[in-house]
Every structure is written in C-alpha cells, then in structure tokens.
Design an enzyme around this catalytic site. Structure first.
Site, PDB file in Angstrom:
ATOM      1  N   LYS A  16       0.874  -1.128  -0.118  1.00 12.61           N
ATOM      2  CA  LYS A  16       0.026  -0.046   0.050  1.00 12.61           C
ATOM      3  C   LYS A  16       0.993   1.217   0.093  1.00 12.61           C
ATOM      4  O   LYS A  16       0.657   2.217  -0.677  1.00 12.61           O
ATOM      5  CB  LYS A  16      -0.771   0.204   1.209  1.00 12.61           C
ATOM      6  CG  LYS A  16      -2.024  -1.099   0.987  1.00 12.61           C
ATOM      7  CD  LYS A  16      -3.087  -0.607   2.001  1.00 12.61           C
ATOM      8  CE  LYS A  16      -2.836  -0.552   3.721  1.00 12.61           C
ATOM      9  NZ  LYS A  16      -2.379  -1.760   4.216  1.00 12.61           N
ATOM     10  N   ARG A  91     -11.182   2.773   9.540  1.00 18.32           N
ATOM     11  CA  ARG A  91     -10.908   1.335  10.093  1.00 18.32           C
ATOM     12  C   ARG A  91     -12.035   0.422  10.436  1.00 18.32           C
ATOM     13  O   ARG A  91     -12.153  -0.616  10.609  1.00 18.32           O
ATOM     14  CB  ARG A  91     -10.152   1.304  11.498  1.00 18.32           C
ATOM     15  CG  ARG A  91      -8.679   1.637  11.310  1.00 18.32           C
ATOM     16  CD  ARG A  91      -7.816   0.745  12.201  1.00 18.32           C
ATOM     17  NE  ARG A  91      -6.530   1.240  12.160  1.00 18.32           N
ATOM     18  CZ  ARG A  91      -5.495   0.954  11.132  1.00 18.32           C
ATOM     19  NH1 ARG A  91      -6.018   0.087  10.318  1.00 18.32           N
ATOM     20  NH2 ARG A  91      -4.262   1.575  11.212  1.00 18.32           N
ATOM     21  N   ARG A 130      11.659 -11.479   4.893  1.00 18.03           N
ATOM     22  CA  ARG A 130      12.342 -10.252   5.162  1.00 18.03           C
ATOM     23  C   ARG A 130      13.489 -10.460   6.196  1.00 18.03           C
ATOM     24  O   ARG A 130      13.402 -11.216   7.208  1.00 18.03           O
ATOM     25  CB  ARG A 130      11.499  -9.071   5.573  1.00 18.03           C
ATOM     26  CG  ARG A 130      10.615  -8.400   4.712  1.00 18.03           C
ATOM     27  CD  ARG A 130       9.491  -7.713   5.343  1.00 18.03           C
ATOM     28  NE  ARG A 130      10.125  -6.664   6.444  1.00 18.03           N
ATOM     29  CZ  ARG A 130      10.364  -5.210   6.006  1.00 18.03           C
ATOM     30  NH1 ARG A 130      10.012  -4.774   4.952  1.00 18.03           N
ATOM     31  NH2 ARG A 130      10.682  -4.707   6.980  1.00 18.03           N
ATOM     32  N   ARG A 163      13.036  -9.807  12.218  1.00 18.03           N
ATOM     33  CA  ARG A 163      12.580  -9.070  13.385  1.00 18.03           C
ATOM     34  C   ARG A 163      11.266  -9.760  13.996  1.00 18.03           C
ATOM     35  O   ARG A 163      10.681 -10.527  12.976  1.00 18.03           O
ATOM     36  CB  ARG A 163      12.273  -7.604  12.987  1.00 18.03           C
ATOM     37  CG  ARG A 163      13.108  -6.762  12.328  1.00 18.03           C
ATOM     38  CD  ARG A 163      12.725  -5.301  12.098  1.00 18.03           C
ATOM     39  NE  ARG A 163      11.404  -5.591  11.312  1.00 18.03           N
ATOM     40  CZ  ARG A 163      10.625  -4.696  10.956  1.00 18.03           C
ATOM     41  NH1 ARG A 163      10.951  -3.317  11.614  1.00 18.03           N
ATOM     42  NH2 ARG A 163       9.498  -4.885  10.425  1.00 18.03           N
ATOM     43  N   ARG A 174      -1.640 -10.257  12.901  1.00 22.47           N
ATOM     44  CA  ARG A 174      -2.182  -9.209  12.320  1.00 22.47           C
ATOM     45  C   ARG A 174      -3.211  -9.452  10.990  1.00 22.47           C
ATOM     46  O   ARG A 174      -4.045  -8.751  10.769  1.00 22.47           O
ATOM     47  CB  ARG A 174      -1.007  -8.426  11.724  1.00 22.47           C
ATOM     48  CG  ARG A 174       0.067  -7.713  12.652  1.00 22.47           C
ATOM     49  CD  ARG A 174       1.527  -7.389  12.247  1.00 22.47           C
ATOM     50  NE  ARG A 174       1.090  -6.430  11.250  1.00 22.47           N
ATOM     51  CZ  ARG A 174       2.008  -5.948  10.423  1.00 22.47           C
ATOM     52  NH1 ARG A 174       3.228  -6.540  10.106  1.00 22.47           N
ATOM     53  NH2 ARG A 174       2.044  -4.814   9.556  1.00 22.47           N
TER      54      ARG A 174
END
Ligand SMILES: [Zn+2]
Length: 224
Positions: A16, A91, A130, A163, A174
């Site tokens: 995004k 939201r 990542r 991470r 999430r």
C-alpha cells in the site's frame, strides 16, 4: 476541477505504501496516513493532538470521534481540496459513515475504495522472508532479494536477522485483526458501488498501472 477522493485498503505486506506514493504523484493527491497524522498532531500540540495523547499515554486506542475529527480537519485543508488518498482510515464502518457524512456536509464524496488483494499465504511468504541487517537496517528478502552470502549483509558484512514483527505467528495475528476489521468495510464499499479490486500478487508496477488506469477512467467519468 474534479476531485478524486480515494481510500486505500489491503492487508499488511500488500504494498500500500508504494502504491500510495505513486498515486499521490500521478494525481496530485494529498496522501493522508492516519498514523503519520496522529504523530504530527501530537508533535504540534493541537487540541486534537492533546486529546489523542491522553489516550495514547494511558495505553488506550484513540477513540473514533477523535480520529474522525482529525480527518475532517485534514481533508478540509487546501492541499486536500482537489483530492486525497486515505491510508489507514476508515478502520470500521462507523468511521466510514462519519467520513461520508463529513464529506457530504461540504458537497464532497468518496470517488472509490481501492482494495489491493493479497492472499494470506502470500503475505506470510513476503513478510517472513524479510531480513534486516543489525548494523544499519539494510533490508533483504530470502527469495526476492537475497544477500550474496546467507544471513550476511552485502554492504557492511553485519549479521542479518528476522525481526519479531516479521515472524509468522505475529503476521498471522495481524492478518486475523485485518480480516476482522476490514471484511465489513469491503462489504460496505462494495454495497455502495465504490469498491475496486486489484490483484496484489502481481508485480508492483503492474498493480500501479492497473490502479492508475482505473482512477483515470473514474476521473473522466466524473468530468462528463
Ligand atoms: Zn547492512
């Protein structure tokens, strides 16, 4: 002059941010990210910022009416009068209702809600791959942009780590929150005839071309 007022929806890892930057440049839109805006209002010490700070200090979520108040003020500013791109807002459907009402008060409306769709497993693949260098935060991806030597930064030889935010369990959580919050919004904008879907599995350049063409068409239709 035709206004183009857009809402950007999509899961974490859908790209995004990249698309928002490009659309902002394509159509001279004010890019309004709720997170950035909250931080800016708090830093400037505005009345709304002070109000928001109270909740954040108490470790609570900033209530809808405070967020809606900030958005209403922000989209009324000069640089947003000809169009804006909302990222991270609304939201939930009550925020969406409040936004529609605020816009209607000044004879404005939403042009489209753009959904960048990416399946959960693809989000997990993108984000769990990542790796970040300990020394300078250089970012790699084990599949898409691997370092020359496994777990070693090409630029400074420091160790690469995953991470906690990029661990599968965190990402799945999430995604659950996202699905729970956003599914009703997708229905909401679909029912309003405003939803436009884009296949976020494609290359970011292709996604961008597709969104840009869609928005350009919507602008032409509005001018007629
Ligand atoms: Zn590095």
């Amino acid at each position: 002059m035709v206004e183009t007022n857009l809402i950007l929806l999509g899961p974490p890892g859908a790209g995004k941010g990249t698309q928002a930057e490009r659309l902002q440049a394509d159509f001279a839109l004010a890019h309004i990210s709720t997170g950035d805006m909250l931080r800016a209002q708090v830093a400037r010490g505005t009345a709304l910022g002070q109000e928001a700070q109270k909740y954040m200090n108490a470790g609570e979520l900033v209530p809808d009416e405070v967020i809606v108040g900030m958005i209403a003020e922000r989209i009324d500013q000069q640089d947003a009068r000809e169009g804006f791109l909302l990222d991270g807002f609304p939201r939930n459907t009550s925020q969406a209702d409040a936004l529609a009402a605020t816009l209607a008060n000044s004879g404005r409306r939403i042009t489209a809600a753009l959904l960048i769709d990416v399946p959960d497993d693809e989000v997990v693949r993108r984000l769990t791959g990542r790796r970040v260098c300990l020394k300078s935060g250089h970012v790699y991806h084990v599949e898409l942009d691997p370092p020359k030597r496994e777990d070693v930064c090409d630029q400074d030889g420091s160790r690469l780590i995953q991470r906690d935010d990029d661990k599968e369990q965190t990402i799945r959580r999430r995604l659950e929150v996202y699905a729970h919050q956003t599914a009703p919004l997708i229905d909401y904008y679909e029912n309003a005839g405003l939803l436009r879907r884009f296949d976020g599995r494609r290359d970011p350049n292709e996604v961008h071309d597709h969104i840009r063409a869609t928005v350009a068409t919507l602008r032409m239709e509005e001018e007629l």
